[in-house]
Design a protein around this motif. Structure first.
Motif, PDB file in Angstrom:
ATOM      1  N   LYS A 115      21.246  65.183  28.100  1.00 48.41           N
ATOM      2  CA  LYS A 115      20.783  65.905  27.087  1.00 48.41           C
ATOM      3  C   LYS A 115      19.348  65.491  27.092  1.00 48.41           C
ATOM      4  O   LYS A 115      18.322  66.448  26.770  1.00 48.41           O
ATOM      5  CB  LYS A 115      21.212  64.931  25.533  1.00 48.41           C
ATOM      6  N   ALA A 116      18.843  64.378  27.833  1.00 45.28           N
ATOM      7  CA  ALA A 116      17.530  63.908  27.872  1.00 45.28           C
ATOM      8  C   ALA A 116      16.783  64.834  29.108  1.00 45.28           C
ATOM      9  O   ALA A 116      15.583  64.622  29.132  1.00 45.28           O
ATOM     10  CB  ALA A 116      17.378  62.588  27.841  1.00 45.28           C
ATOM     11  N   GLY A 117      17.627  65.444  29.875  1.00 42.42           N
ATOM     12  CA  GLY A 117      16.937  66.058  30.923  1.00 42.42           C
ATOM     13  C   GLY A 117      16.394  65.105  32.086  1.00 42.42           C
ATOM     14  O   GLY A 117      15.493  65.357  32.495  1.00 42.42           O
ATOM     15  N   VAL A 118      17.020  63.986  32.532  1.00 44.08           N
ATOM     16  CA  VAL A 118      16.780  62.957  33.202  1.00 44.08           C
ATOM     17  C   VAL A 118      18.058  62.685  34.190  1.00 44.08           C
ATOM     18  O   VAL A 118      19.198  63.265  33.900  1.00 44.08           O
ATOM     19  CB  VAL A 118      16.438  61.561  32.645  1.00 44.08           C
ATOM     20  N   LEU A 119      17.665  62.313  35.376  1.00 42.18           N
ATOM     21  CA  LEU A 119      18.860  62.218  36.284  1.00 42.18           C
ATOM     22  C   LEU A 119      19.420  60.752  35.877  1.00 42.18           C
ATOM     23  O   LEU A 119      18.870  59.748  35.831  1.00 42.18           O
ATOM     24  CB  LEU A 119      18.194  62.054  37.686  1.00 42.18           C
ATOM     25  N   PHE A 305      16.782  58.539  45.904  1.00 43.13           N
ATOM     26  CA  PHE A 305      16.707  58.818  44.557  1.00 43.13           C
ATOM     27  C   PHE A 305      14.983  59.181  44.030  1.00 43.13           C
ATOM     28  O   PHE A 305      15.064  59.851  43.214  1.00 43.13           O
ATOM     29  CB  PHE A 305      17.054  57.530  43.894  1.00 43.13           C
ATOM     30  N   ALA A 306      14.038  58.465  44.703  1.00 44.30           N
ATOM     31  CA  ALA A 306      12.745  58.875  44.200  1.00 44.30           C
ATOM     32  C   ALA A 306      12.585  60.564  44.670  1.00 44.30           C
ATOM     33  O   ALA A 306      11.820  61.018  43.849  1.00 44.30           O
ATOM     34  CB  ALA A 306      11.938  57.997  45.074  1.00 44.30           C
ATOM     35  N   ARG A 307      12.989  60.789  45.792  1.00 50.48           N
ATOM     36  CA  ARG A 307      13.039  62.255  46.082  1.00 50.48           C
ATOM     37  C   ARG A 307      13.778  63.169  45.164  1.00 50.48           C
ATOM     38  O   ARG A 307      13.057  64.147  44.852  1.00 50.48           O
ATOM     39  CB  ARG A 307      13.013  62.488  47.566  1.00 50.48           C
ATOM     40  N   GLU A 313      15.194  66.345  46.851  1.00 49.88           N
ATOM     41  CA  GLU A 313      16.334  66.430  47.384  1.00 49.88           C
ATOM     42  C   GLU A 313      17.485  66.505  46.125  1.00 49.88           C
ATOM     43  O   GLU A 313      16.908  65.990  45.065  1.00 49.88           O
ATOM     44  CB  GLU A 313      16.645  64.959  47.929  1.00 49.88           C
ATOM     45  N   THR A 314      18.697  66.879  46.228  1.00 51.49           N
ATOM     46  CA  THR A 314      19.712  66.980  45.485  1.00 51.49           C
ATOM     47  C   THR A 314      20.670  65.621  45.504  1.00 51.49           C
ATOM     48  O   THR A 314      20.866  65.345  46.306  1.00 51.49           O
ATOM     49  CB  THR A 314      20.589  68.006  45.710  1.00 51.49           C
TER      50      THR A 314
END
Ligand SMILES: NC(=O)c1ccc[n+]([C@@H]2O[C@H](COP(=O)([O-])OP(=O)(O)OC[C@H]3O[C@@H](n4cnc5c(N)ncnc54)[C@H](O)[C@@H]3O)[C@@H](O)[C@H]2O)c1
Length: 368
Positions: A115-119, A305-307, A313-314
């Motif tokens: 919902k927040a659009g974060v990973l 994770f940073a990438r 990266e996925t």
């Protein structure tokens, strides 16, 4: 592109590991703040690692607009709450294993981040451990033919902090704490197939005086294509941390020992500073490791994770991964409670913590 700016929640064991690992990959990311409730701990941690910001309350840290990603290294029972609040503050979330305590929490974390659009990134470093990555590359090339059995074992002399031993705070014992790595590993190694069934034998062999949790766990996982995973998890192995895998196919096999296998067989009559995590002695014959974090894959994991945050990266390990593992952990505890294998999907509702399914088999029975 600028470095990903990270705030760490927690200031002890895993927080140190993350801070050191981020520093090892300085071109991608930096830790800019740390939050920890015990007076003075965040400040001392910040000093030790050269971090600018420190907070007693992680909520205050979440208000810092400079921070883009939160790394949660707090006890298991706090993962969901912190992740959901971080998502609401617009921060990407890296969550240490296990993802959380209940399947409902897993759902809520995944929903909140979507919902927040974060990973929501699940910190399973074994997906990045160089030796294990090499084993998977060979398997994927066909080196072992059809892989039918993958084993992973993680064993040490028991956790360093009291909360792990308190099932109200941890949610479970060696299976929850260490088995979550092996379950994730077998699942990843075999190509993220569906898990068909889980069987687990649990017991408290050595530590009944200090915990209600399982300190010894053997778990067998059956995958959709018929291949098997076997996970051994123990809090009863003195002599330092042990992490190994074995892979078997019809055309070959491989073995990897992450710690002793990367160590220097060493003899010392007087001892020295540090051999390996949880080793109680450095006298006599020992197996001191080098590049410990690197061999586990922590810097590589944080770099990935940073990438992912930068869209380069996925994610190969996300909230979904954590939820797959949690469902298998539920099934494993239920299996031990009922003395039979549990078919998946297995998503009982209203279970306060996974270990309840072992301690109160009637809860597991009702969920079948
Ligand atoms: N990937 C791995 O191999 C690995 C290794 C160790 C730990 N972990 C995981 O990391 C997490 C932390 O474990 P640890 O070994 O660092 O434990 P720890 O006991 O060493 O540290 C826990 C930290 O959480 C902090 N904390 C407690 N309550 C808090 C709150 N309300 N807000 C913010 N911080 C709070 C404590 O102050 C402490 O700094 C656990 O979920 C554990 O399973 C993962």
């Amino acid at each position: 592109v600028s470095k990903v700016r990270i705030g760490i929640v927690g200031s002890r064991f895993q927080a140190d590991c993350i801070a050191v690992s981020v520093k090892a990959m300085p071109e991608e990311m930096e830790v800019v703040a740390v939050a920890s409730p015990t007076k003075g701990n965040a400040e001392a941690f910040a000093r030790r690692h050269g971090i600018a910001g420190f907070y007693a309350d992680y909520r205050e840290m979440l208000r810092d607009p400079a921070i883009e990603m939160i790394s949660i290294t707090a006890p298991n029972r706090l993962h969901a709450r912190i992740a959901i609040e971080a998502a609401a503050a617009g921060k990407h979330v890296v969550c240490e294993k296990p993802l959380c305590v209940t399947l409902e929490e897993a759902d809520a974390m995944i929903d909140a981040c979507a919902k927040a659009g974060v990973l929501l990134l699940y910190a399973e470093e074994l997906f990045f451990a160089p030796k294990y990555v090499k084993a998977k590359q060979m398997a994927d090339e066909g080196a072992f033919g059809r892989v039918h059995l993958v084993k992973q074992g993680e064993k040490h002399s028991g956790p360093h902090s009291d909360w792990f031993w308190d099932i109200e705070q941890s949610g479970g014992g060696a299976l929850m704490d260490l088995g979550c790595h092996g379950i994730a590993f077998c699942w990843w190694f075999l190509g993220k197939q569906k898990i068909k069934s889980v069987y687990s034998q649990l017991s408290t062999q050595v530590n009944a005086h200090r915990t209600k949790a399982d300190d010894e766990a053997i778990t067998i996982i059956e995958f959709e294509n018929g291949a098997m995973g076997m996970v051994e998890s123990s809090w009863n192995r003195p002599g330092g941390m042990d992490d190994t895998i074995e892979v078997f196919g019809d055309k070959g096999q491989t073995y990897a020992d992450m710690l002793m296998g990367n160590a220097l067989p060493t003899y010392s009559e007087v001892g020295f500073g540090y051999a390996v995590e949880k080793a109680s002695s450095t006298k006599g014959w020992t197996y001191p490791v080098f590049e410990e974090h690197w061999n586990y894959g922590f810097p590589q994991e944080m770099r990935h994770f940073a990438r992912c945050v930068r869209g380069k990266e996925t994610p190969i390990s996300d909230g979904e991964t954590g939820r797959v593992v949690m469902e298998a952990v539920y099934a494993a505890y239920a299996s031990a409670g009922l003395g039979r294998k549990i078919m998946l999907p297995f998503r009982p509702k209203g279970i306060a913590k996974p270990i309840d399914l072992w301690k109160k088999p009637e809860l597991a029975q009702a969920a079948l």
